[in-house]
Design an enzyme around this catalytic site. Structure first.
Site, PDB file in Angstrom:
ATOM      1  N   GLN A 129       0.845  -1.190   0.000  1.00 30.19           N
ATOM      2  CA  GLN A 129       0.000   0.000   0.000  1.00 30.19           C
ATOM      3  C   GLN A 129       0.881   1.242   0.000  1.00 30.19           C
ATOM      4  O   GLN A 129       1.910   1.228   0.694  1.00 30.19           O
ATOM      5  CB  GLN A 129      -0.896   0.023   1.245  1.00 30.19           C
ATOM      6  N   GLY A 258       2.531   0.291  12.074  1.00 31.67           N
ATOM      7  CA  GLY A 258       2.072  -0.434  13.251  1.00 31.67           C
ATOM      8  C   GLY A 258       1.397  -1.722  12.822  1.00 31.67           C
ATOM      9  O   GLY A 258       1.592  -2.779  13.411  1.00 31.67           O
ATOM     10  N   GLY A 259       0.590  -1.596  11.782  1.00 32.89           N
ATOM     11  CA  GLY A 259      -0.097  -2.761  11.254  1.00 32.89           C
ATOM     12  C   GLY A 259      -0.496  -2.526   9.817  1.00 32.89           C
ATOM     13  O   GLY A 259      -0.569  -1.375   9.371  1.00 32.89           O
ATOM     14  N   GLU A 261      -3.352  -4.217   6.980  1.00 31.18           N
ATOM     15  CA  GLU A 261      -4.531  -5.087   6.932  1.00 31.18           C
ATOM     16  C   GLU A 261      -4.515  -6.104   5.793  1.00 31.18           C
ATOM     17  O   GLU A 261      -5.557  -6.341   5.173  1.00 31.18           O
ATOM     18  CB  GLU A 261      -5.771  -4.199   6.829  1.00 31.18           C
ATOM     19  N   ASN A 262      -3.386  -6.711   5.494  1.00 35.37           N
ATOM     20  CA  ASN A 262      -3.344  -7.697   4.407  1.00 35.37           C
ATOM     21  C   ASN A 262      -4.379  -8.772   4.705  1.00 35.37           C
ATOM     22  O   ASN A 262      -4.349  -9.375   5.780  1.00 35.37           O
ATOM     23  CB  ASN A 262      -1.932  -8.269   4.287  1.00 35.37           C
ATOM     24  N   HIS A 285      -7.958  -2.229  14.843  1.00 42.54           N
ATOM     25  CA  HIS A 285      -7.973  -1.380  13.653  1.00 42.54           C
ATOM     26  C   HIS A 285      -7.804  -2.214  12.375  1.00 42.54           C
ATOM     27  O   HIS A 285      -8.597  -2.094  11.439  1.00 42.54           O
ATOM     28  CB  HIS A 285      -6.865  -0.319  13.774  1.00 42.54           C
ATOM     29  N   GLU A 286      -6.791  -3.068  12.361  1.00 35.22           N
ATOM     30  CA  GLU A 286      -6.538  -3.868  11.148  1.00 35.22           C
ATOM     31  C   GLU A 286      -7.706  -4.825  10.891  1.00 35.22           C
ATOM     32  O   GLU A 286      -8.092  -5.052   9.747  1.00 35.22           O
ATOM     33  CB  GLU A 286      -5.216  -4.634  11.257  1.00 35.22           C
ATOM     34  N   HIS A 289     -10.523  -3.112   9.196  1.00 29.82           N
ATOM     35  CA  HIS A 289     -10.284  -2.956   7.752  1.00 29.82           C
ATOM     36  C   HIS A 289     -10.859  -4.123   6.941  1.00 29.82           C
ATOM     37  O   HIS A 289     -11.052  -3.989   5.731  1.00 29.82           O
ATOM     38  CB  HIS A 289      -8.792  -2.878   7.461  1.00 29.82           C
ATOM     39  N   GLU A 308      -9.398   4.733   5.834  1.00 26.61           N
ATOM     40  CA  GLU A 308      -8.883   4.918   7.189  1.00 26.61           C
ATOM     41  C   GLU A 308      -9.873   5.606   8.122  1.00 26.61           C
ATOM     42  O   GLU A 308      -9.957   5.259   9.297  1.00 26.61           O
ATOM     43  CB  GLU A 308      -7.548   5.667   7.155  1.00 26.61           C
ATOM     44  N   ASP A 365       2.793   8.355  -0.391  1.00 24.49           N
ATOM     45  CA  ASP A 365       3.590   8.264   0.841  1.00 24.49           C
ATOM     46  C   ASP A 365       3.901   9.651   1.407  1.00 24.49           C
ATOM     47  O   ASP A 365       4.092   9.804   2.612  1.00 24.49           O
ATOM     48  CB  ASP A 365       4.900   7.503   0.596  1.00 24.49           C
ATOM     49  N   TYR A 373      -7.329   9.668   8.785  1.00 20.39           N
ATOM     50  CA  TYR A 373      -7.763   8.778   9.862  1.00 20.39           C
ATOM     51  C   TYR A 373      -8.711   9.506  10.812  1.00 20.39           C
ATOM     52  O   TYR A 373      -9.863   9.127  10.998  1.00 20.39           O
ATOM     53  CB  TYR A 373      -6.554   8.309  10.681  1.00 20.39           C
ATOM     54  N   MET A 543       7.314   4.290  11.389  1.00 25.21           N
ATOM     55  CA  MET A 543       7.497   5.713  11.090  1.00 25.21           C
ATOM     56  C   MET A 543       6.828   6.608  12.110  1.00 25.21           C
ATOM     57  O   MET A 543       7.295   7.703  12.396  1.00 25.21           O
ATOM     58  CB  MET A 543       6.995   6.004   9.676  1.00 25.21           C
ATOM     59  N   LYS A 544       5.726   6.111  12.677  1.00 22.11           N
ATOM     60  CA  LYS A 544       5.033   6.870  13.708  1.00 22.11           C
ATOM     61  C   LYS A 544       5.958   7.159  14.897  1.00 22.11           C
ATOM     62  O   LYS A 544       5.743   8.122  15.634  1.00 22.11           O
ATOM     63  CB  LYS A 544       3.820   6.050  14.161  1.00 22.11           C
TER      64      LYS A 544
HETATM   65  N1  BES Z   1      -3.366   0.624   6.031  1.00 17.06           N
HETATM   66  C1  BES Z   1      -2.677   1.247   7.101  1.00 17.06           C
HETATM   67  C2  BES Z   1      -1.202   1.356   6.865  1.00 17.06           C
HETATM   68  C3  BES Z   1      -0.814   2.049   5.578  1.00 17.06           C
HETATM   69  C4  BES Z   1      -1.503   3.140   5.125  1.00 17.06           C
HETATM   70  C5  BES Z   1       0.251   1.590   4.870  1.00 17.06           C
HETATM   71  C6  BES Z   1      -1.116   3.759   3.944  1.00 17.06           C
HETATM   72  C7  BES Z   1       0.622   2.190   3.688  1.00 17.06           C
HETATM   73  C8  BES Z   1      -0.072   3.282   3.220  1.00 17.06           C
HETATM   74  C9  BES Z   1      -2.942   0.524   8.420  1.00 17.06           C
HETATM   75  O1  BES Z   1      -4.234   0.032   8.545  1.00 17.06           O
HETATM   76  C10 BES Z   1      -2.822   1.542   9.503  1.00 17.06           C
HETATM   77  O2  BES Z   1      -3.586   2.452   9.482  1.00 17.06           O
HETATM   78  N2  BES Z   1      -1.888   1.365  10.430  1.00 17.06           N
HETATM   79  C11 BES Z   1      -1.758   2.245  11.566  1.00 17.06           C
HETATM   80  C12 BES Z   1      -2.518   1.644  12.726  1.00 17.06           C
HETATM   81  C13 BES Z   1      -3.145   2.628  13.661  1.00 17.06           C
HETATM   82  C14 BES Z   1      -3.987   3.674  12.997  1.00 17.06           C
HETATM   83  C15 BES Z   1      -3.963   1.885  14.699  1.00 17.06           C
HETATM   84  C16 BES Z   1      -0.291   2.371  11.892  1.00 17.06           C
HETATM   85  O3  BES Z   1       0.518   1.674  11.274  1.00 17.06           O
HETATM   86  O4  BES Z   1       0.068   3.161  12.738  1.00 17.06           O
HETATM   87 ZN    ZN Z   2      -5.639   1.596   8.731  1.00 13.22          ZN
END
Ligand code: BES
Ligand code: ZN
Length: 591
Positions: A129, A258-259, A261-262, A285-286, A289, A308, A365, A373, A543-544
């Protein structure tokens, strides 16, 4: 020509891929996937077929009866990559591309054994993604083109392969094993996923299992042991779970999110393994999705908020059903802090603070932030408030029933709201929420007496009045985060030592709390925290966490030096997405 996605060469006037077959050998020495990809089309189309590719070496193209079909690989475009144009002969309904990936394939991170928990075997994972599936295989890499797939991965022993698909038979082939997969549900290409490593699994319920490296799998099984009850809660809100299984994979720490949703195989950062199930909101969260994002996908990255925003809304509803209204409120309040932080970072008048985005020539990106979100979730929350929960829940069920297994735009969402909840959109000023920048004045407020008390206690720390260890011990993870977020901006060494020793943050396994502490410690030049900060910054790719840590390090010459040193040694091990975020953050350190 009729291209519906600014990030894809997919052309609506051409045949569409319905099904994909991947046959790939995994070569850890060369760090490449090598093999072929067959696209089965919805119709025989004599003429052009344009595919997305990026960082792939195309070795040849064939159709049944023609072993070498001429093809035309266009120039490299910085965001899109290279268009692979194939001229289909009359009657051709399938086409096979022989190819290999390269070290520049952004979706793939190849890890050396030292970057894994076991330390002896290499690891590979993908993250497609939003627009990186084209770096794994030549595809119509647009979410409107929903595909089923089958795959064969030839993997050296003793490694195991998993994918976002149902596993099939495993066949020994000398020193390697052939893993087969079959994905019966149609997905947008960005949900194609694979991971290969030394993996073991534990069953959590008849339809849920967790995979991890052997040394982590027990901890993972305990941490995510409640997943079945989460699925049940999610089904109560959204309707039946449509993907048969909900399996999870705990990745090495360099995983940049963090996650992810594959479908049938959610990917998770190992930083969720706090030991007390306190970070399972990411799993929730995942899981959410599975309906919003995977059953109904954004038509392209301009409508990312549909994925999101809906999922955060669903996540908070599941949190509410599981842990109660107060905890859900606290999660909304933590979301407020993230949201305000993102808007400040982007600028309140930045077009990237819109829900409905225009991303022509913008890399998804680079557009990524908390805004889709949390702002998106707040739009849905307002709609719920406007029509009442009962009607809104029916609306959600109707939305899923109508659009399941399709990929949609914001406009389709708006029409559906107008049809099902007439007048509600106007009442909440939905258009301003979708097209306006920053936060509209009718943004909902999330308050409670309990939170007011926590915030007041955080603020009183400026006068040296600190909560006792037993107060802190009685607080939930969200309360602790709220408290840390509301501490005075500048903390002196004694306050930081109290966070470190008194509250135990210097050694906590909870990464949300750890990173909140390390940010402040870097900002306050609190030396005892430096070794832990170095360790986190050089191993954790999420990255967060990296962005705020490098940003905090930018405050002083000494911590900048620390960050530069970490980056100099760790950059080669970072995921390319993480590296980019760090470089961008360091470039923003204006003296
Ligand atoms: N689908 C996203 C991760 C993502 C978004 C990857 C856009 C590449 C491009 C995933 O569901 C997500 O939102 N992850 C969050 C979790 C959090 C909001 C609970 C994360 O990784 O922080
Ligand atoms: Zn998400």
């Amino acid at each position: 020509m009729n291209r519906p996605d600014p990030h894809s060469y997919f052309d609506l006037s051409q045949p569409r891929t319905e099904r994909v077959r991947l046959r790939l050998a995994v070569d850890f020495k060369k760090r490449e996937l090598r093999g072929d990809c067959t696209l089965y089309l919805d119709r025989a189309g004599a003429g052009q077929l344009d595919l997305d590719t990026k960082s792939l070496v195309i070795e040849g193209v064939s159709v049944p009866g023609i072993a070498e079909l001429p093809f035309d690989l266009g120039p490299e475009e910085p965001i899109l990559g290279r268009r692979l144009r194939i001229h289909l002969p009359p009657g051709a309904r399938e086409v096979t591309v022989r190819y290999r990936t390269t070290r520049d394939s952004v979706a793939l991170q190849w890890l050396a054994p030292e970057q894994t928990a076991g330390g002896t075997e290499p690891f590979l994972f993908s993250q497609c993604q939003s627009i990186h599936a084209r770096t794994v295989a030549p595809l119509q890499d647009c979410p409107l083109v929903r595909i089923r797939y089958e795959a064969e991965l030839l993997v050296p022993r003793p490694l195991t392969a998993v994918m976002s698909a149902a596993p099939g038979a495993v066949e020994p082939q000398g020193n390697a094993r052939l893993f087969r997969f079959e994905m019966p549900q149609a997905i947008p290409p960005y949900l194609l996923a694979l991971a290969i490593g030394e993996l073991e699994s534990r069953d959590l319920s008849p339809r849920a299992r967790v995979w991890a490296e052997p040394s982590l799998v027990e901890a993972a099984a305990i941490e995510f042991g409640e997943v079945e009850s989460m699925i049940v809660q999610a089904e109560a809100l959204f309707g039946p779970y449509d993907w048969d299984r909900f399996d999870m994979l705990v990745l090495p720490p360099s995983f940049p999110y963090g996650g992810m949703e594959n479908p049938r195989m959610t990917f998770l950062t190992p930083t969720l393994l706090a030991g007390d199930r306190s970070l399972v909101d990411v799993v929730i969260h995942e899981l959410a999705h599975s309906w919003t994002g995977n059953l109904i996908s954004n038509a392209n990255a301009e409508h990312f908020w549909l994925n999101e925003g809906f999922t955060v809304y669903g996540e908070r509803r599941i949190v509410e059903a599981t842990y109660g209204r107060e905890v859900a409120l606290q999660h909304w309040a933590l979301g407020d802090i993230d949201l305000d932080g993102s808007i400040t970072r982007l600028g309140a008048d930045s077009p990237l603070t819109r829900l409905r985005q225009e991303l022509q020539n913008v890399d998804p990106d680079d557009a990524y932030s908390t805004v889709p979100y949390e702002k998106g979730a707040r739009l849905l929350y307002l709609l719920e408030q406007e029509v009442g929960r009962e009607r809104f829940d029916l609306f959600i069920r109707g939305y899923i029933a109508k659009f399941r297994f399709t990929s949609i735009t914001t406009e389709e969402f708006v029409s559906f709201v107008e049809a099902e909840l007439p007048g509600a959109g106007a009442a909440i000023k939905m258009e301003e929420w979708l097209s306006g920048v920053g936060m509209p004045p009718n943004r909902p407020q999330f308050r409670s007496a309990r939170m007011a008390e926590i915030v007041a206690r955080a603020e009183r720390c400026a006068q040296g009045e600190r909560p006792s260890g037993s107060d802190w011990g009685g607080w939930s993870r969200a309360e602790r985060s709220l408290f840390l977020d509301h501490l005075p901006a500048e903390l002196d060494a004694s306050a930081l030592a109290w966070l470190d020793q008194g509250l135990g943050l210097g050694t906590t396994r909870n990464y949300e709390l750890l990173v909140a502490y390390l940010r402040r410690a870097l900002r306050g030049e609190y030396e005892p925290a430096f070794p832990r900060a170095r360790e986190v910054m050089s191993t954790v790719g999420r990255m967060k966490y990296l962005r705020p840590l490098y940003q905090a390090a930018g405050a002083h010459p000494r911590t900048r030096e620390l960050a530069r040193e970490v980056f100099a040694t760790a950059a080669g091990r970072y995921h390319s997405l993480s590296r980019r975020v760090v470089e961008e953050t360091m470039a923003g350190w204006v003296a």
